[in-house]
Design a protein around this motif. Structure first.
Motif, PDB file in Angstrom:
ATOM      1  N   ASP A 170     -12.188   1.886   7.818  1.00  7.19           N
ATOM      2  CA  ASP A 170     -12.549   0.472   7.962  1.00  7.19           C
ATOM      3  C   ASP A 170     -13.302  -0.046   6.733  1.00  7.19           C
ATOM      4  O   ASP A 170     -13.060  -1.167   6.266  1.00  7.19           O
ATOM      5  CB  ASP A 170     -13.419   0.264   9.195  1.00  7.19           C
ATOM      6  N   ILE A 192     -10.979  -0.598   3.747  1.00  9.62           N
ATOM      7  CA  ILE A 192     -10.138  -1.775   3.981  1.00  9.62           C
ATOM      8  C   ILE A 192     -10.935  -3.056   3.757  1.00  9.62           C
ATOM      9  O   ILE A 192     -10.475  -3.987   3.088  1.00  9.62           O
ATOM     10  CB  ILE A 192      -9.545  -1.735   5.400  1.00  9.62           C
ATOM     11  N   ALA A 209     -10.498  -5.821   0.525  1.00  8.98           N
ATOM     12  CA  ALA A 209     -10.238  -7.244   0.760  1.00  8.98           C
ATOM     13  C   ALA A 209     -11.214  -8.104  -0.028  1.00  8.98           C
ATOM     14  O   ALA A 209     -10.835  -9.125  -0.621  1.00  8.98           O
ATOM     15  CB  ALA A 209     -10.338  -7.556   2.251  1.00  8.98           C
ATOM     16  N   THR A 252      -5.904  -3.386  -3.357  1.00 10.69           N
ATOM     17  CA  THR A 252      -5.365  -2.615  -2.239  1.00 10.69           C
ATOM     18  C   THR A 252      -6.302  -1.475  -1.877  1.00 10.69           C
ATOM     19  O   THR A 252      -7.120  -1.029  -2.695  1.00 10.69           O
ATOM     20  CB  THR A 252      -3.994  -2.024  -2.589  1.00 10.69           C
ATOM     21  N   MET A 253      -6.168  -0.999  -0.643  1.00  9.33           N
ATOM     22  CA  MET A 253      -6.970   0.136  -0.212  1.00  9.33           C
ATOM     23  C   MET A 253      -6.706   1.350  -1.095  1.00  9.33           C
ATOM     24  O   MET A 253      -7.641   2.052  -1.516  1.00  9.33           O
ATOM     25  CB  MET A 253      -6.657   0.479   1.246  1.00  9.33           C
ATOM     26  N   ALA A 294      -2.552  -0.861  14.169  1.00  8.25           N
ATOM     27  CA  ALA A 294      -2.735  -1.673  12.962  1.00  8.25           C
ATOM     28  C   ALA A 294      -2.953  -3.143  13.294  1.00  8.25           C
ATOM     29  O   ALA A 294      -2.294  -3.702  14.171  1.00  8.25           O
ATOM     30  CB  ALA A 294      -1.526  -1.527  12.048  1.00  8.25           C
ATOM     31  N   LYS A 295      -3.889  -3.735  12.574  1.00  9.11           N
ATOM     32  CA  LYS A 295      -4.066  -5.189  12.608  1.00  9.11           C
ATOM     33  C   LYS A 295      -3.235  -5.783  11.475  1.00  9.11           C
ATOM     34  O   LYS A 295      -2.886  -5.082  10.514  1.00  9.11           O
ATOM     35  CB  LYS A 295      -5.538  -5.548  12.432  1.00  9.11           C
ATOM     36  N   GLU A 337      -3.224  -4.760   7.489  1.00  2.88           N
ATOM     37  CA  GLU A 337      -3.876  -3.483   7.242  1.00  2.88           C
ATOM     38  C   GLU A 337      -2.860  -2.410   6.847  1.00  2.88           C
ATOM     39  O   GLU A 337      -1.708  -2.454   7.292  1.00  2.88           O
ATOM     40  CB  GLU A 337      -4.612  -2.999   8.489  1.00  2.88           C
ATOM     41  N   ALA A 367      -0.876   0.908   7.228  1.00  2.00           N
ATOM     42  CA  ALA A 367      -0.489   1.534   8.491  1.00  2.00           C
ATOM     43  C   ALA A 367       0.639   2.522   8.275  1.00  2.00           C
ATOM     44  O   ALA A 367       1.387   2.447   7.296  1.00  2.00           O
ATOM     45  CB  ALA A 367      -0.069   0.455   9.504  1.00  2.00           C
ATOM     46  N   ARG A 381      -3.314   3.798  12.021  1.00  4.00           N
ATOM     47  CA  ARG A 381      -3.979   4.713  11.084  1.00  4.00           C
ATOM     48  C   ARG A 381      -4.942   5.606  11.855  1.00  4.00           C
ATOM     49  O   ARG A 381      -5.343   5.277  12.981  1.00  4.00           O
ATOM     50  CB  ARG A 381      -4.721   3.929  10.009  1.00  4.00           C
TER      51      ARG A 381
END
Length: 271
Positions: free
Chosen positions: A79, A82, A86, A91-92, A192-193, A196, A198, A207
């Protein structure tokens, strides 16, 4: 030629709250796992305390005649990563790569040279999914609304590392309380939201949860049971309590013979 016996070394374990002679799964060999960084921001001196201490532990064990395999994981999906990616507009994966490089640079500066393997959570998604499937098959985990939760009521030993009851460890359940059987249940897989990162799974795209990552990676490299599990005192709960519950529920054996926790950095103040 006679084999020189290894010296007796006593180890204090957080689980037993006492010292006991070091006895290993494989004679003459120590498997050691240390929970590493969640790579979302640059490292600071506090992040280096554990690696420096456990690098010293490995050096002493090898000096004493033991062979040591030391694993330090990298949490590169989480979390916090992520959210930070943002904020930075990246990107992550790119943020995690940048912060991992920063972590390694700090280790090198402090002379931490003994790490044998540094697995990343994103490299073990398949292993993690298989681990969760095993927990579900044995009745220790359940799917709910695209998430998968560990059912703490099915684990009679839950809380033994911190010596707490389920009631003492449960919160309000967070934003997913309506999906859980108990507010103390915790996610091993998160649906996944939108937007995000996934991966495909039997429960839909999602995830892994934080705790399941270490259970799966330590098993993949060191086996179902190994010798020393390390980390900072701040990880005893919730991370290590939940990691222990997952692994021992699935395998019906100890995950680690000894739990070793280092203290944390304290601010020095003039008197």
């Amino acid at each position: 030629m006679a084999i020189t016996p290894l010296p007796t070394i006593e180890v204090y374990s957080t689980l037993t709250k006492r010292k006991s002679p070091l006895s290993t799964v494989r004679p003459g060999h120590v498997g050691m796992y240390l929970c590493g960084p969640t790579v979302y921001k640059p490292s600071h001196i506090g992040h280096m305390v554990g690696p420096v201490i456990f690098d010293t532990v490995k050096r002493y064990l090898e000096y004493s005649g033991w062979k040591v395999t030391w694993v330090v994981n990298v949490t590169d999906v989480d979390d916090k990563i992520i959210a930070e990616s943002a904020v930075r507009g990246t990107t992550m994966a790119k943020l995690a790569e940048e912060m991992t490089a920063d972590y390694l640079e700090n280790l090198a500066c402090l002379g931490v040279t003994g790490i044998d393997q540094m697995p990343k959570a994103t490299e073990h998604i398949g292993t993690i999914i298989s681990f969760i499937e095993g927990l579900i098959a044995k009745g220790f985990a359940y799917e709910s609304g695209g998430d998968v939760y560990f059912d703490v009521t099915k684990d009679a030993d839950y809380g033994k590392l911190t010596n707490r009851s389920v009631e003492q460890m449960q919160g309000e359940g967070g934003s997913t309380a309506d999906r859980k059987r108990s507010s103390a249940d915790f996610a091993v897989w998160k649906g996944a939201k939108p937007g995000e990162p996934a991966w495909e799974s039997p429960w839909g795209r999602g995830r892994p949860g934080w705790h399941i990552e270490c259970s799966a990676m330590s098993k993949a490299i060191l086996g179902e049971q190994f010798d020393i599990h390390g980390g900072g005192l701040d990880l005893v709960f919730p991370h290590h309590e939940k990691e222990l519950a997952q692994s021992e529920s699935l395998h019906d054996r100890l995950i680690a013979n000894y739990w070793m926790h280092n203290s944390l950095m304290h601010e020095a103040r003039a008197v």
